[in-house]
Design an enzyme around this catalytic site. Structure first.
Site, PDB file in Angstrom:
ATOM      1  N   SER A  88      95.230  -9.647 -80.697  1.00 52.48           N
ATOM      2  CA  SER A  88      94.366  -9.465 -81.857  1.00 52.48           C
ATOM      3  C   SER A  88      94.483  -8.045 -82.408  1.00 52.48           C
ATOM      4  CB  SER A  88      92.905  -9.743 -81.489  1.00 52.48           C
ATOM      5  OG  SER A  88      92.409  -8.725 -80.641  1.00 52.48           O
ATOM      6  N   HIS A  89      94.003  -7.904 -83.630  1.00 50.95           N
ATOM      7  CA  HIS A  89      94.078  -6.618 -84.325  1.00 50.95           C
ATOM      8  C   HIS A  89      93.445  -5.497 -83.508  1.00 50.95           C
ATOM      9  CE1 HIS A  89      94.317  -4.035 -87.862  1.00 50.95           C
ATOM     10  NE2 HIS A  89      93.112  -3.628 -87.559  1.00 50.95           N
ATOM     11  N   MET A  90      92.235  -5.753 -82.988  1.00 54.84           N
ATOM     12  CA  MET A  90      91.533  -4.712 -82.238  1.00 54.84           C
ATOM     13  C   MET A  90      92.233  -4.366 -80.930  1.00 54.84           C
ATOM     14  SD  MET A  90      88.902  -2.996 -83.145  1.00 54.84           S
ATOM     15  CE  MET A  90      88.703  -2.851 -84.899  1.00 54.84           C
TER      16      MET A  90
END
Length: 323
Positions: free
Chosen positions: A280-282
């Protein structure tokens, strides 16, 4: 390719070809668009920063969410130098390099060590950059939808409930009916449907139609980023309201896309998200900036964490404890 790159890194660690520390330091050596945004915030004045990155908004597809251009002061507040921007150069140990070469040969992967590592590095960097470019196009579409909204005397809240296909179908054919009436009618119907479906609770993963009717909450395996251990006050972030002071705190957020880059201009101590995975992005951002994080802890644990004041986040031991 970005997903494959992360899987390759995890596989190298799981096979004990590289250590967890080496994987963390490798990811911390990357310089993605996230680093550039945070550096631009530190180095540029407001107008120049907005010209470059003003299209970003939390929850990229949400038309009611303000862009950085629309709400710069709310997202960024008082300007302070970020302490989490330091990227470090890194090289794998000789032992690890030899083991990687050995496994490349064993698995008949016709790449040199440098080519293999360059693929991993660039796949991650350019995946993040492509998402950033994509958000520009999404933001432009939402800007045009706002013009349609204004022209037809429809509020932004109302147009947020309209199916994009309705707009596209109007564009493709001649419409002699009252557009305002059509859009308001669909918005009202979809708003009613939205509130009805909010009464349903579904599992994190729907694996069959039976899961709609009956399911058992499964134990969610969180994805821990870095091998750091930190303790701090925790704070729940809601971008619909004023942004609280995040410096020195562990930030709790349901999920986070490229529009949450503003968090990395603050000196946060950690991040915990309800949703998200290892790719994921985070997860990528926190790996790059060496910020301890627990990504995708699940609904049950997240709801419990929301009411805690102090949290110990130990990524090396894969644990979250209350203080």
């Amino acid at each position: 390719c970005g997903f494959v790159a992360i899987d390759l890194l995890n596989s190298l660690q799981n096979c004990k070809i590289i250590s967890g520390d080496e994987k963390s330091r490798f990811l911390n050596s990357l310089k993605t668009i996230s680093t550039k945004i945070a550096k631009d915030f530190n180095n540029f004045k407001k107008l120049k920063f907005i010209k470059l990155h003003g299209h970003l908004r939390p929850d990229t597809y949400e038309i009611t969410s303000d862009t950085y251009k629309d709400a710069y002061n709310r997202y960024f507040g008082k300007k302070t130098k970020s302490k989490i921007l330091k990227n470090h150069s890194f090289s794998f140990s000789r032992k690890s390099k030899n083991l990687i070469k050995k496994h490349l040969k064993k698995n008949k992967i016709n790449l040199s060590l440098n080519e293999f590592l360059r693929f991993i590095r660039e796949a991650i960097i350019f995946r993040e950059y492509s998402k950033y470019i994509f958000t520009k196009n999404v933001s432009k579409i939402l800007d045009y939808l706002k013009l349609i909204s204004k022209r037809n005397k429809i509020t932004i809240e109302e147009i947020s409930y309209i199916d994009i296909k309705t707009i596209l179908n109007m564009h493709r054919s001649l419409i002699d009916d009252d557009i305002e009436k059509i859009l308001k009618s669909e918005s009202a119907a979809n708003y009613k449907r939205y509130n009805y479906y909010k009464n349903f609770n579904l599992p994190d993963n729907v694996l069959s139609s039976d899961d709609i009717f009956c399911y058992k909450n499964q134990l969610i395996k969180s994805n821990f980023v870095t091998e750091k251990n930190t303790s701090a006050k925790c704070i729940l972030l809601n971008t619909d309201k004023s942004i609280p002071i995040c410096d020195g705190k562990i930030v709790l957020i349901e999920n986070a896309d490229p529009g949450y880059e503003f968090l990395f201009t603050k000196n946060i101590k950690g991040i915990i998200t309800k949703y998200g995975g290892v790719n994921s992005h985070m997860a990528i951002r926190c790996s790059e900036l060496n910020i301890p994080a627990a990504i995708g802890v699940g609904e049950k644990k997240f709801e419990n964490l929301k009411y805690k004041k102090y949290i110990n986040l130990n990524c090396k031991l894969n644990s979250i404890n209350f203080i």
